[in-house]
Design an enzyme around this catalytic site. Sequence first.
Site, PDB file in Angstrom:
ATOM      1  N   LYS A  11       0.865  -1.186   0.000  1.00 48.21           N
ATOM      2  CA  LYS A  11       0.000   0.000   0.000  1.00 48.21           C
ATOM      3  C   LYS A  11       0.901   1.235   0.000  1.00 48.21           C
ATOM      4  O   LYS A  11       1.427   1.636   1.034  1.00 48.21           O
ATOM      5  CB  LYS A  11      -0.923   0.010   1.208  1.00 48.21           C
ATOM      6  CG  LYS A  11      -1.955   1.131   1.175  1.00 48.21           C
ATOM      7  CD  LYS A  11      -2.905   1.037   2.355  1.00 48.21           C
ATOM      8  CE  LYS A  11      -3.972   2.128   2.260  1.00 48.21           C
ATOM      9  NZ  LYS A  11      -3.406   3.485   2.287  1.00 48.21           N
ATOM     10  N   CYS A  45      27.679  25.842  26.759  1.00 48.66           N
ATOM     11  CA  CYS A  45      27.649  24.399  26.509  1.00 48.66           C
ATOM     12  C   CYS A  45      27.124  23.675  27.748  1.00 48.66           C
ATOM     13  O   CYS A  45      27.642  23.881  28.861  1.00 48.66           O
ATOM     14  CB  CYS A  45      29.051  23.901  26.169  1.00 48.66           C
ATOM     15  SG  CYS A  45      29.169  22.088  26.041  1.00 48.66           S
ATOM     16  N   CYS A  67      29.795  24.015  20.488  1.00 46.61           N
ATOM     17  CA  CYS A  67      30.557  24.358  21.683  1.00 46.61           C
ATOM     18  C   CYS A  67      31.968  24.737  21.262  1.00 46.61           C
ATOM     19  O   CYS A  67      32.588  24.069  20.432  1.00 46.61           O
ATOM     20  CB  CYS A  67      30.579  23.159  22.625  1.00 46.61           C
ATOM     21  SG  CYS A  67      31.849  23.230  23.901  1.00 46.61           S
TER      22      CYS A  67
END
Length: 771
Positions: free
Chosen positions: A120, A413, A431
Amino acid sequence: MTSKNIPSPAEQIKQLRDQLNDWSYRYYVLDDPAVPDAEYDRLFRQLQALESEHPDLVSPDSPTQRVGDVPLEGFNEVRHAVPMLSLGNAFSDDELRDFDQRVHERLDVSGGIDYVAEPKLDGLAVSLVYENGELVRGATRGDGETGEDITANVRTIKSIPLRLRGENPPALMEVRGEVVMTHHGFAELNRRQAEAEQKTFANPRNAAAGSLRQLDSRITAQRPLEFYAYSLAQLDGESWPDRHSAILERLRQWGLRVNPEVKLCDGVDALLAFYHDILERRDQLDYDIDGVVYKVDRLDWQRDLGFVSRAPRWAVAHKFPAQEEITVLNGVDWQVGRTGALTPVAKLEPVQVGGVTVSNATLHNIDEIRRLDIRVGDTVVVYRAGDVIPKVVRAVPERRPDNAEEIDLPAACPVCGSDIFRAEGGVVARCTGGLICGAQQREAIKHFASRRAMDIEGLGEKLVDALVDQQLIATVADLYRLQAEPVADLERMGEKSAANLIEALEHSKSVSLERFLFALGILQIGEETAKALADCFGDLDTIRRAPLLLFLAVPDVGLEVAKAIHAFFREQHNEDVIDGLLAEGVQPRANGHPSAAFVRELTLGYFLKAAKRLGMALDGVGEKSLETLGGHYKTVAALAEADADEAPVRPAMLAQVHNALKQDDWRQRLEQAEAQAAGLSAKAPREVAEQALEGQTWVLTGTLSRLTRDQAKAHLQSLGAKVAGSVSKKTHCVVAGEAAGSKLTKAEELGVAVMDEDTFVDFLAGHGIVV
């Protein structure tokens, strides 16, 4: 050859069309390409040329006529002669067995029933009408009774034949099927959309639907759409086959593609085996499916079974577990990857998606969050396909609570507390604590030790992992604090291997400045930029103290790269690790002299132009005026105290410069750059002989036998050349070794000078470099 043997233009055109149509049939229907794409394109261009010379011979079914050139104002409504009905659903094996039992009872048969099972497809249902073999109309399903006329768009889909194969096509035929977009095509389309800064699509189905509903068929033609036929709705001028499986085979013969997974199954157990097999292979298919469709094969039995509530009793869709569900976004965690990239992760109210419980999903990046307008507290739609990482694809704004919170990038960070750097216009935030961030430590150490960086022999990925796992090292500086004994105790090491590692570390302490800079893993800094920094500044300490304005003067360093370098050296954690490396005896070698050419660039005029790029309020002052001011006043102090009556520019312009100097510490920042430039000037050599290859760009290609690529590159750079990775009109010369490929071809096409290896070695010898 006589004129009698030369085919007429009409004959040539027919031959070309027949050949191209046959190749398309082989490619799209039989999945058996007859020729390379280049050969198809060659004949296609021949056909285009002939049709251009003989426009009276152009016909609508020609392969060249797939794309129109006038956008539509809107789609016309189409009423389907035979309604496009929906299917009933089965959501479990038991429900499928119930369907099979109902079929048996209504037909009053006790033996096995043949069914056709097919995937399908999760795309867009369309109807295609052919008259006397020629495609005359394409339409969407719409509400099943009426759809939209998309003929111009379906003509662009190469797996849809414009003319049916065979000598005697039916007078009228309506075929039903699904238009889909493959995963590969979808990824490529989104890549192109992103590069063009256009909207990307959420999934292949949306992309396919949006492509088919373009008013300009030229846009549809650029989209990677595919068509699979699955049924007949009308057939005049030819007798109907007696089975659905025979219909599919007849469609293949007419040149229409039928899904290769279609299978004839005997009984419900065979259907269930088909279902579970394709469910297991679902993620390996190059298109989306959301279940399996089963149809009774015999058409007379289909007629006997009939319909109920606009759905056939002889067919059913056996649906897969849902790949999309609705849940609530409770929060967002920011994960830091091995390269420092920050990825937002949605914390969800647990929900079953695709057969598993999902409580986390990716949000990709902050731009995606903004684009989707997703907030904490929102009800969101989560998508998961097979082993694909679950992702949030959209919010449900009508369910948004009043206290929903916007999502922002973290200020630092979440792992190490370092600053976050995001290039202007860039997608990824990273970072800046690359040397100390716990999330990046393994990758940072592996890069630091790699051959093109510090070249620490014997320090491979597995040993780095072992050293980190045993907490013997946390940063690159810790490498030089290692002792042989604890290293020897590691698995697969021993005393000899440990001693060799310590010796390799000691040997690596003396390294060129450019290799050291590259080893630090600064964002966006490759070997070429590292060398440019070393050449321009002359020593590490000057680079560490340099203001942002000076980095912008380094050749080939743009605004965002300059910001990345500056951010790295302003991060105290990184500075601490560099100090640790120096304290352990690492000695980056440099000549201590900045480049005279670099120093010459550091004028007041340059600083003013660079400051404007960085946001100094000089929008109304052109670069030429800034050069004039810099050349006239020489120093920031003189410019700041300048009298408007004596200025070389209009008083209003000077007033704007004065105002800009008072904002955001710009005078202080410019004077700091000016002071460092003066220090560099004092250290720069007074007289520098021009290098032989100054300003030239060279390219190396192929395999060299008498020296390595790195050695050849270093020799060229020592003579002042820039060594590039690709050939252009600006390339001065290409050095071609054995098995030189596309770069050599490109050089010959552009008329760029080429040297073989022997000539190159002689050339170096002529400049005092003996190989």
